[in-house]
Design a protein around this motif. Structure first.
Motif, mmCIF file in Angstrom:
data_model
loop_
_atom_site.group_PDB
_atom_site.id
_atom_site.type_symbol
_atom_site.label_atom_id
_atom_site.label_comp_id
_atom_site.label_asym_id
_atom_site.label_seq_id
_atom_site.Cartn_x
_atom_site.Cartn_y
_atom_site.Cartn_z
ATOM 1 N N ARG A 1 95.498 16.766 16.378
ATOM 2 C CA ARG A 1 95.249 15.223 17.769
ATOM 3 C C ARG A 1 96.021 14.990 18.323
ATOM 4 O O ARG A 1 96.720 14.908 19.092
ATOM 5 C CB ARG A 1 94.915 14.062 16.482
ATOM 6 N N VAL A 2 98.231 16.059 17.715
ATOM 7 C CA VAL A 2 98.981 16.198 18.258
ATOM 8 C C VAL A 2 99.695 17.383 18.453
ATOM 9 O O VAL A 2 99.128 17.998 17.663
ATOM 10 C CB VAL A 2 100.110 14.467 17.756
ATOM 11 N N GLN A 3 100.031 17.733 19.294
ATOM 12 C CA GLN A 3 100.494 18.633 19.690
ATOM 13 C C GLN A 3 102.116 18.930 20.306
ATOM 14 O O GLN A 3 102.612 19.976 20.075
ATOM 15 C CB GLN A 3 99.879 19.555 21.841
ATOM 16 N N ALA A 4 102.679 17.449 20.360
ATOM 17 C CA ALA A 4 104.636 17.054 19.936
ATOM 18 C C ALA A 4 104.380 16.048 18.867
ATOM 19 O O ALA A 4 103.626 14.951 19.017
ATOM 20 C CB ALA A 4 104.519 17.059 21.659
ATOM 21 N N VAL B 1 100.182 13.119 21.390
ATOM 22 C CA VAL B 1 102.144 12.413 21.229
ATOM 23 C C VAL B 1 102.165 11.519 20.380
ATOM 24 O O VAL B 1 101.939 10.414 20.272
ATOM 25 C CB VAL B 1 102.726 12.407 22.303
ATOM 26 N N LEU C 1 106.268 18.056 28.152
ATOM 27 C CA LEU C 1 105.121 18.084 27.354
ATOM 28 C C LEU C 1 103.615 17.971 28.616
ATOM 29 O O LEU C 1 104.260 18.138 29.528
ATOM 30 C CB LEU C 1 104.878 16.057 27.173
ATOM 31 N N SER C 2 102.848 18.283 27.885
ATOM 32 C CA SER C 2 101.930 19.602 28.563
ATOM 33 C C SER C 2 100.335 17.944 29.147
ATOM 34 O O SER C 2 100.033 17.381 27.702
ATOM 35 C CB SER C 2 101.361 20.411 28.230
ATOM 36 N N ASP C 3 99.621 18.239 30.134
ATOM 37 C CA ASP C 3 98.334 17.448 30.533
ATOM 38 C C ASP C 3 97.793 17.760 29.262
ATOM 39 O O ASP C 3 97.543 18.692 29.124
ATOM 40 C CB ASP C 3 98.000 18.014 31.545
ATOM 41 N N ILE D 1 98.157 11.447 29.065
ATOM 42 C CA ILE D 1 99.475 11.745 27.331
ATOM 43 C C ILE D 1 98.412 10.787 26.359
ATOM 44 O O ILE D 1 98.578 9.616 26.832
ATOM 45 C CB ILE D 1 100.612 11.505 27.132
ATOM 46 N N LYS E 1 100.672 13.525 34.293
ATOM 47 C CA LYS E 1 99.782 14.193 33.801
ATOM 48 C C LYS E 1 98.862 13.568 31.789
ATOM 49 O O LYS E 1 99.648 11.742 31.834
ATOM 50 C CB LYS E 1 101.339 15.039 31.825
ATOM 51 N N GLN F 1 97.903 16.232 25.731
ATOM 52 C CA GLN F 1 98.645 16.457 24.656
ATOM 53 C C GLN F 1 97.921 15.407 24.325
ATOM 54 O O GLN F 1 98.707 13.628 24.731
ATOM 55 C CB GLN F 1 99.574 16.953 24.664
ATOM 56 N N ILE G 1 104.284 22.614 14.918
ATOM 57 C CA ILE G 1 104.422 21.414 16.391
ATOM 58 C C ILE G 1 105.879 21.265 16.753
ATOM 59 O O ILE G 1 106.881 20.722 15.967
ATOM 60 C CB ILE G 1 103.094 19.380 15.993
#
Ligand code: MRU
Length: 353
Positions: free
Chosen positions: A233-236, A158, A152-154, A189, A187, A156, A268
């Motif tokens: 809105r979500v990256q993971a 989820v 997970l990245s700063d 999240i 991060k 993001q 994703i």
């Protein structure tokens, strides 16, 4: 980040089990006491305690309660009772393999003492095994968090489905452990929690846990997940698991498969976080995973309100199976399994790390 104490054993050999009654959350926080195996069976079946690892831990303590009345008897009767108790608990819920894994460990712990120790001593060994299962799960949650945090990245968003947090484990969860560990590393999240029809584990439990810990969370209906992805809105996406077959096919709360399909359509990543005890390497594929069918009234009369006509036909599977091909990676305490294949799963799980 501290953990919620979802399950605790109070006392020694004559002790009792205490559980957070999760059916009452988020409006009421109440611990229930279990002093016999029947109460533990009922608590698992009605989802007072739920989530694969927590079910296994509760069942292990349930075995201890079940043999309590026979600690001063003879060995034959003790082992007959043990079989009966294990069989009873095994019938509580069929899908989460952690239940059967924990019961098997309990049986092995008792078998190792047979012919050498008194029933009281064997009961002591059983309690020690249940405590070990409980303690191990605490460490495993932390290890899953460590393994997954880098995914997970700063900044993001989820998305998660159901509840795979502290309420489902002995510590701070599996899927949510990854979020918590990422947050611990600084991060930012933002979690999108699917409400998780029909029993609303996402709305009632995941949002509650995240709110308690000050992690930004937005509740959505299950049917909104694809739109939330399309809006960027979500990256993971990350969920827990109830049973993972040898090829990586994964059973989890009904609706997880739909999330995985939507994630694939929007490119994703879709992650599953689960302990080794959720893998069932005896099953070649997800085809063989038993899927729990639950009371139609959970859909027609959810939370005391009738929402469908009398006599309507209902289908209510509690879990679905996401094919391995839709899973970007499996995160377990031993590492990140990617690509999700039979060979890679065996390589990571059977390694000594
Ligand atoms: O029916 P439930 O609430 O027991 O279902 C729980 C789930 O599907 C969880 O995602 C799974 O058990 C993993 S919990 C770490």
């Amino acid at each position: 980040m501290t953990a919620i104490e979802t399950i605790r054993w109070v006392g020694d050999l004559e002790g009792r089990l205490e559980l957070i009654d999760q059916t009452l959350l988020p409006t009421e926080f109440r611990m229930i006491e279990c002093r016999d195996v029947g109460t533990v069976h009922e608590a698992i079946k009605t989802l007072r305690v739920r989530g694969a690892p927590a079910i296994g831990i509760a069942a292990a303590y349930g075995v201890c309660l079940g043999v309590q009345p026979l600690v001063n008897g003879d060995e034959g009767r003790f082992f007959a009772r043990l079989e009966e108790v294990v069989g009873h608990l095994a019938g509580s819920r069929p899908t989460a393999v952690n239940l059967f894994w924990a019961l098997e460990r309990m049986k092995r712990a008792a078998a190792a003492c047979r012919g050498r120790k008194s029933p009281r001593e064997i009961a002591g060994a059983l309690l020690a095994e249940a405590i070990a299962i409980h303690e191990e799960d605490r460490r495993i949650c932390r290890a899953i968090g460590r393994q997954g945090a880098e995914l997970l990245s700063d900044g993001q968003g989820v998305l998660t489905h159901c509840n795979a947090g502290g309420l489902a484990t002995a510590d701070y969860g599996t899927a949510l452990a990854v979020v918590f560990a990422a947050v611990e590393r600084g991060k930012r999240i933002h979690v999108y929690a699917d409400e998780t029809r029909p029993l609303l584990q996402g709305a009632r439990l995941t949002t509650w846990e995240l709110q308690q810990r000050g992690i930004p969370v937005t509740l959505i209906c299950d049917s909104m997940a694809a739109q939330v992805m399309r809006e960027g809105r979500v990256q993971a996406t990350i969920t827990g698991a109830d049973r993972i077959a040898a090829n990586g096919d994964t059973a989890n709360k009904i609706g997880t498969y739909g999330v995985a399909l939507a994630a694939a359509a929007h490119k994703i990543p879709f992650y599953i976080a689960a302990p080794q005890s959720s893998f069932d390497l005896a099953l070649p594929t997800g085809e063989g995973i038993p899927i729990e069918q639950r009371d139609p009234r959970e859909i027609t009369h959810g939370f005391g309100c009738q929402t469908a006509p009398n006599g309507i036909d209902v289908y209510n599977p509690a879990f679905d199976v996401t094919p391995a091909g839709l899973i970007t990676a499996l995160i377990c305490e031993k590492g990140v399994i990617r690509p999700v294949s039979k060979e890679r799963i065996a390589e990571v799980l059977l390694s000594d790390r």
